[in-house]
Motif scaffolding. Structure first.
Motif, short mmCIF file in Angstrom:
data_model
loop_
_atom_site.label_atom_id
_atom_site.label_comp_id
_atom_site.label_asym_id
_atom_site.label_seq_id
_atom_site.Cartn_x
_atom_site.Cartn_y
_atom_site.Cartn_z
N TRP A 18 24.04 -18.86 -1.26
CA TRP A 18 24.76 -17.78 -0.59
C TRP A 18 26.28 -17.90 -0.66
N PRO A 19 26.87 -19.08 -0.45
CA PRO A 19 28.34 -19.15 -0.53
C PRO A 19 28.88 -18.71 -1.90
N LYS A 20 28.25 -19.18 -2.98
CA LYS A 20 28.70 -18.78 -4.32
C LYS A 20 28.45 -17.29 -4.55
N LEU A 21 27.36 -16.79 -4.05
CA LEU A 21 27.04 -15.38 -4.19
C LEU A 21 28.09 -14.52 -3.49
N ILE A 22 28.45 -14.88 -2.30
CA ILE A 22 29.45 -14.12 -1.53
C ILE A 22 30.79 -14.12 -2.26
N LEU A 23 31.18 -15.27 -2.80
CA LEU A 23 32.43 -15.36 -3.56
C LEU A 23 32.36 -14.55 -4.85
N ALA A 24 31.23 -14.62 -5.55
CA ALA A 24 31.07 -13.86 -6.80
C ALA A 24 31.14 -12.37 -6.54
N ALA A 25 30.51 -11.92 -5.48
CA ALA A 25 30.57 -10.51 -5.14
C ALA A 25 32.01 -10.09 -4.84
#
Length: 72
Positions: free
Chosen positions: A42-49
């Motif tokens: 989730w942390p990487k996903l939020i940053l990627a988004a």
């Protein structure tokens, strides 16, 4: 975005999504198939988004996963 499928497609499909969160395309495809993204991503996903001008929050991710769990 209301589903895991929506998130993955918004980030460019399974290959681009996988690269963004640091997993193989096959792993990203499995996440899409199961409609579930493990919390450790989730942390990487939020940053990627965010980097693509989109917004995904932990609250949205929790709600998506709760809806899926209730449907099972």
């Amino acid at each position: 975005m209301e589903t895991v499928h929506d998130i993955i497609e918004a980030l460019g499909g399974t290959s681009a999504f996988g690269r963004a969160i640091g997993v193989k395309q096959s792993t990203a495809s499995e996440m899409k198939r199961r409609a579930s993204i493990p919390v450790e991503h989730w942390p990487k996903l939020i940053l990627a988004a965010k980097a693509t001008g989109k917004t995904v929050t932990t609250d949205e991710l929790v709600e998506m996963h709760l809806k899926r769990a209730r449907a099972l």
